[in-house]
Design a protein around this motif. Structure first.
Motif, mmCIF file in Angstrom:
data_model
loop_
_atom_site.group_PDB
_atom_site.id
_atom_site.type_symbol
_atom_site.label_atom_id
_atom_site.label_comp_id
_atom_site.label_asym_id
_atom_site.label_seq_id
_atom_site.Cartn_x
_atom_site.Cartn_y
_atom_site.Cartn_z
ATOM 1 N N GLU A 108 0.802 -1.228 0.000
ATOM 2 C CA GLU A 108 0.000 0.000 0.000
ATOM 3 C C GLU A 108 0.833 1.275 0.000
ATOM 4 O OE1 GLU A 108 -2.507 -0.642 3.405
ATOM 5 O OE2 GLU A 108 -3.518 -2.336 2.464
ATOM 6 N N THR A 109 2.156 1.139 -0.136
ATOM 7 C CA THR A 109 3.030 2.313 -0.160
ATOM 8 C C THR A 109 4.008 2.193 -1.318
ATOM 9 O OG1 THR A 109 4.538 1.215 1.403
ATOM 10 C CG2 THR A 109 2.930 2.760 2.343
ATOM 11 N N GLU A 110 4.398 3.336 -1.834
ATOM 12 C CA GLU A 110 5.416 3.365 -2.887
ATOM 13 C C GLU A 110 6.789 3.207 -2.242
ATOM 14 O OE1 GLU A 110 4.994 3.492 -6.164
ATOM 15 O OE2 GLU A 110 2.812 3.609 -5.992
ATOM 16 N N ALA A 111 7.714 2.633 -2.995
ATOM 17 C CA ALA A 111 9.086 2.505 -2.514
ATOM 18 C C ALA A 111 9.624 3.887 -2.155
ATOM 19 C CB ALA A 111 9.961 1.853 -3.572
ATOM 20 N N GLY A 112 10.326 3.966 -1.036
ATOM 21 C CA GLY A 112 10.893 5.227 -0.578
ATOM 22 C C GLY A 112 10.677 5.404 0.912
ATOM 23 N N GLU A 156 8.090 14.728 4.688
ATOM 24 C CA GLU A 156 8.254 15.699 3.595
ATOM 25 C C GLU A 156 7.339 15.378 2.415
ATOM 26 O OE1 GLU A 156 12.410 15.952 2.586
ATOM 27 O OE2 GLU A 156 12.942 16.668 4.609
ATOM 28 N N ALA A 157 6.928 14.123 2.285
ATOM 29 C CA ALA A 157 6.017 13.740 1.207
ATOM 30 C C ALA A 157 4.641 14.383 1.391
ATOM 31 C CB ALA A 157 5.878 12.223 1.151
ATOM 32 N N ASP A 158 4.335 14.759 2.642
ATOM 33 C CA ASP A 158 3.052 15.404 2.939
ATOM 34 C C ASP A 158 3.049 16.888 2.562
ATOM 35 O OD1 ASP A 158 1.976 13.060 3.957
ATOM 36 O OD2 ASP A 158 2.606 13.506 6.003
ATOM 37 N N SER A 162 15.904 9.874 10.837
ATOM 38 C CA SER A 162 15.852 10.265 9.425
ATOM 39 C C SER A 162 14.559 9.869 8.724
ATOM 40 C CB SER A 162 17.051 9.701 8.667
ATOM 41 O OG SER A 162 17.022 8.290 8.665
ATOM 42 N N ILE A 163 14.218 8.614 8.748
ATOM 43 C CA ILE A 163 13.164 8.094 7.878
ATOM 44 C C ILE A 163 11.815 8.772 8.100
ATOM 45 C CG2 ILE A 163 11.829 6.017 7.306
ATOM 46 C CD1 ILE A 163 14.501 4.458 7.694
#
Length: 185
Positions: A109-113, A182-184, A175-176
Protein backbone atom coordinates in the motif's frame (compact mmCIF):
# COMPACT_ATOMS: atom_id res chain seq x y z
CA UNK A 1 -35.84 -26.10 28.93
CA UNK A 2 -33.09 -25.47 31.49
CA UNK A 3 -29.64 -24.32 30.29
CA UNK A 4 -26.57 -26.24 31.39
CA UNK A 5 -23.69 -24.63 33.28
CA UNK A 6 -21.51 -24.70 30.13
CA UNK A 7 -24.19 -22.82 28.20
CA UNK A 8 -24.43 -20.24 31.01
CA UNK A 9 -20.63 -19.87 31.09
CA UNK A 10 -20.45 -19.42 27.32
CA UNK A 11 -23.18 -16.79 27.43
CA UNK A 12 -21.22 -14.99 30.16
CA UNK A 13 -18.18 -14.85 27.86
CA UNK A 14 -16.23 -17.62 29.56
CA UNK A 15 -14.08 -19.88 27.42
CA UNK A 16 -14.22 -23.63 27.80
CA UNK A 17 -10.76 -25.17 27.63
CA UNK A 18 -9.96 -27.72 24.93
CA UNK A 19 -9.32 -31.27 26.04
CA UNK A 20 -5.66 -30.73 25.08
CA UNK A 21 -5.33 -27.61 27.25
CA UNK A 22 -2.26 -27.16 29.45
CA UNK A 23 -2.94 -28.08 33.03
CA UNK A 24 0.32 -26.85 34.54
CA UNK A 25 2.90 -24.09 34.10
CA UNK A 26 5.51 -26.41 32.56
CA UNK A 27 3.04 -27.57 29.91
CA UNK A 28 2.01 -23.96 29.20
CA UNK A 29 5.70 -23.00 29.02
CA UNK A 30 6.45 -25.69 26.41
CA UNK A 31 3.32 -24.72 24.47
CA UNK A 32 4.44 -21.07 24.39
CA UNK A 33 7.93 -22.14 23.30
CA UNK A 34 6.36 -24.02 20.39
CA UNK A 35 4.49 -20.84 19.49
CA UNK A 36 7.59 -18.62 19.52
CA UNK A 37 9.78 -21.04 17.55
CA UNK A 38 7.10 -21.10 14.83
CA UNK A 39 7.05 -17.30 14.97
CA UNK A 40 10.83 -17.01 14.66
CA UNK A 41 10.95 -19.46 11.76
CA UNK A 42 8.25 -17.45 9.97
CA UNK A 43 10.23 -14.29 10.60
CA UNK A 44 13.40 -15.82 9.12
CA UNK A 45 11.41 -16.15 5.87
CA UNK A 46 9.75 -12.70 6.08
CA UNK A 47 12.74 -10.49 6.93
CA UNK A 48 14.53 -10.83 3.57
CA UNK A 49 11.37 -9.60 1.80
CA UNK A 50 11.26 -6.57 4.10
CA UNK A 51 14.93 -5.83 3.39
CA UNK A 52 14.37 -6.10 -0.38
CA UNK A 53 11.50 -3.60 -0.17
CA UNK A 54 13.28 -1.06 2.03
CA UNK A 55 15.29 1.72 0.39
CA UNK A 56 17.29 3.39 3.20
CA UNK A 57 20.70 1.64 3.43
CA UNK A 58 20.90 1.67 7.26
CA UNK A 59 17.40 0.17 7.49
CA UNK A 60 18.26 -2.53 4.98
CA UNK A 61 21.43 -3.35 6.93
CA UNK A 62 19.52 -3.45 10.24
CA UNK A 63 16.90 -5.82 8.82
CA UNK A 64 19.54 -8.08 7.25
CA UNK A 65 21.50 -8.15 10.50
CA UNK A 66 18.39 -9.02 12.46
CA UNK A 67 17.62 -11.84 10.03
CA UNK A 68 20.98 -13.39 10.94
CA UNK A 69 20.32 -12.79 14.64
CA UNK A 70 16.90 -14.43 14.27
CA UNK A 71 18.49 -17.57 12.84
CA UNK A 72 20.66 -17.69 15.98
CA UNK A 73 17.54 -17.28 18.11
CA UNK A 74 15.98 -20.32 16.43
CA UNK A 75 19.14 -22.28 17.25
CA UNK A 76 18.88 -21.08 20.86
CA UNK A 77 15.26 -22.23 21.00
CA UNK A 78 16.31 -25.62 19.58
CA UNK A 79 18.78 -25.89 22.47
CA UNK A 80 16.02 -25.06 24.97
CA UNK A 81 13.82 -27.83 23.56
CA UNK A 82 16.79 -30.20 23.81
CA UNK A 83 17.36 -29.23 27.46
CA UNK A 84 13.69 -29.85 28.19
CA UNK A 85 13.68 -33.14 26.28
CA UNK A 86 10.82 -31.87 24.13
CA UNK A 87 10.18 -31.81 20.40
CA UNK A 88 11.04 -28.51 18.73
CA UNK A 89 8.07 -28.77 16.42
CA UNK A 90 6.41 -25.40 16.30
CA UNK A 91 2.76 -24.58 16.79
CA UNK A 92 1.13 -22.10 14.41
CA UNK A 93 1.51 -18.60 15.81
CA UNK A 94 -1.51 -16.61 14.68
CA UNK A 95 -0.08 -13.41 16.14
CA UNK A 96 3.13 -13.54 14.11
CA UNK A 97 1.28 -14.57 10.96
CA UNK A 98 -0.97 -11.54 11.42
CA UNK A 99 1.95 -9.19 12.06
CA UNK A 100 3.82 -10.44 9.00
CA UNK A 101 0.68 -10.12 6.88
CA UNK A 102 0.23 -6.55 8.14
CA UNK A 103 3.81 -5.77 7.12
CA UNK A 104 3.17 -7.19 3.65
CA UNK A 105 0.03 -5.04 3.36
CA UNK A 106 1.98 -1.93 4.30
CA UNK A 107 4.53 -2.68 1.59
CA UNK A 108 1.76 -3.22 -0.98
CA UNK A 109 0.00 0.00 0.00
CA UNK A 110 3.03 2.31 -0.16
CA UNK A 111 5.42 3.37 -2.89
CA UNK A 112 9.09 2.50 -2.51
CA UNK A 113 10.89 5.23 -0.58
CA UNK A 114 10.77 6.87 2.84
CA UNK A 115 7.03 6.34 3.38
CA UNK A 116 7.36 2.60 2.75
CA UNK A 117 10.49 2.55 4.93
CA UNK A 118 8.52 4.19 7.74
CA UNK A 119 5.81 1.56 7.29
CA UNK A 120 8.36 -1.25 7.37
CA UNK A 121 9.74 0.16 10.62
CA UNK A 122 6.22 0.35 12.04
CA UNK A 123 5.52 -3.28 11.14
CA UNK A 124 8.95 -4.38 12.39
CA UNK A 125 8.50 -2.66 15.73
CA UNK A 126 5.13 -4.33 16.24
CA UNK A 127 6.89 -7.64 15.65
CA UNK A 128 9.71 -6.72 18.05
CA UNK A 129 7.25 -5.73 20.76
CA UNK A 130 5.42 -9.03 20.38
CA UNK A 131 8.73 -10.86 20.70
CA UNK A 132 9.81 -8.77 23.69
CA UNK A 133 6.55 -9.60 25.47
CA UNK A 134 6.88 -13.29 24.57
CA UNK A 135 10.49 -13.68 25.67
CA UNK A 136 9.91 -11.70 28.87
CA UNK A 137 7.04 -14.01 29.79
CA UNK A 138 8.96 -17.14 28.83
CA UNK A 139 11.94 -16.07 30.95
CA UNK A 140 9.61 -15.48 33.90
CA UNK A 141 8.04 -18.92 33.42
CA UNK A 142 11.49 -20.54 33.20
CA UNK A 143 12.63 -18.76 36.36
CA UNK A 144 9.50 -19.89 38.22
CA UNK A 145 10.13 -23.45 37.04
CA UNK A 146 13.76 -23.33 38.24
CA UNK A 147 15.19 -23.62 34.72
CA UNK A 148 18.10 -21.21 35.19
CA UNK A 149 20.07 -22.32 32.10
CA UNK A 150 16.97 -21.71 30.00
CA UNK A 151 16.41 -18.33 31.71
CA UNK A 152 19.87 -17.26 30.52
CA UNK A 153 19.16 -18.36 26.95
CA UNK A 154 15.78 -16.58 26.87
CA UNK A 155 17.20 -13.41 28.42
CA UNK A 156 19.93 -13.33 25.75
CA UNK A 157 17.23 -13.38 23.08
CA UNK A 158 15.18 -10.80 24.96
CA UNK A 159 18.20 -8.46 24.98
CA UNK A 160 18.63 -8.92 21.22
CA UNK A 161 14.97 -8.09 20.61
CA UNK A 162 15.22 -4.95 22.71
CA UNK A 163 18.36 -3.93 20.80
CA UNK A 164 16.59 -4.44 17.47
CA UNK A 165 13.69 -2.30 18.66
CA UNK A 166 16.08 0.47 19.72
CA UNK A 167 17.82 0.39 16.32
CA UNK A 168 14.48 0.67 14.55
CA UNK A 169 13.46 3.59 16.75
CA UNK A 170 16.77 5.29 16.02
CA UNK A 171 16.38 4.79 12.26
CA UNK A 172 12.82 6.09 12.32
CA UNK A 173 13.40 9.14 14.44
CA UNK A 174 16.77 10.21 13.09
CA UNK A 175 15.85 10.26 9.43
CA UNK A 176 13.16 8.09 7.88
CA UNK A 177 10.08 9.54 9.57
CA UNK A 178 11.19 13.09 8.73
CA UNK A 179 11.85 12.17 5.11
CA UNK A 180 8.44 10.50 4.93
CA UNK A 181 6.81 13.62 6.42
CA UNK A 182 8.25 15.70 3.59
CA UNK A 183 6.02 13.74 1.21
CA UNK A 184 3.05 15.40 2.94
CA UNK A 185 4.28 18.89 2.05
Amino acid sequence: MKKTNKQDEKKAGKVTAKSSAADGLRELFVDELKDIIYAERALVKALPKMAKNATEPKLIAAIEEHAAVTEGQVERLDKIFEILGESNRGKKCDAMEGLIKEGESIMEETEAGPVRDAGIISASQKIEHYEIASYGTLAAFARTLGEEEIVSLLEATLAEEKEADALLTDSAYNSINFEAAEADQ
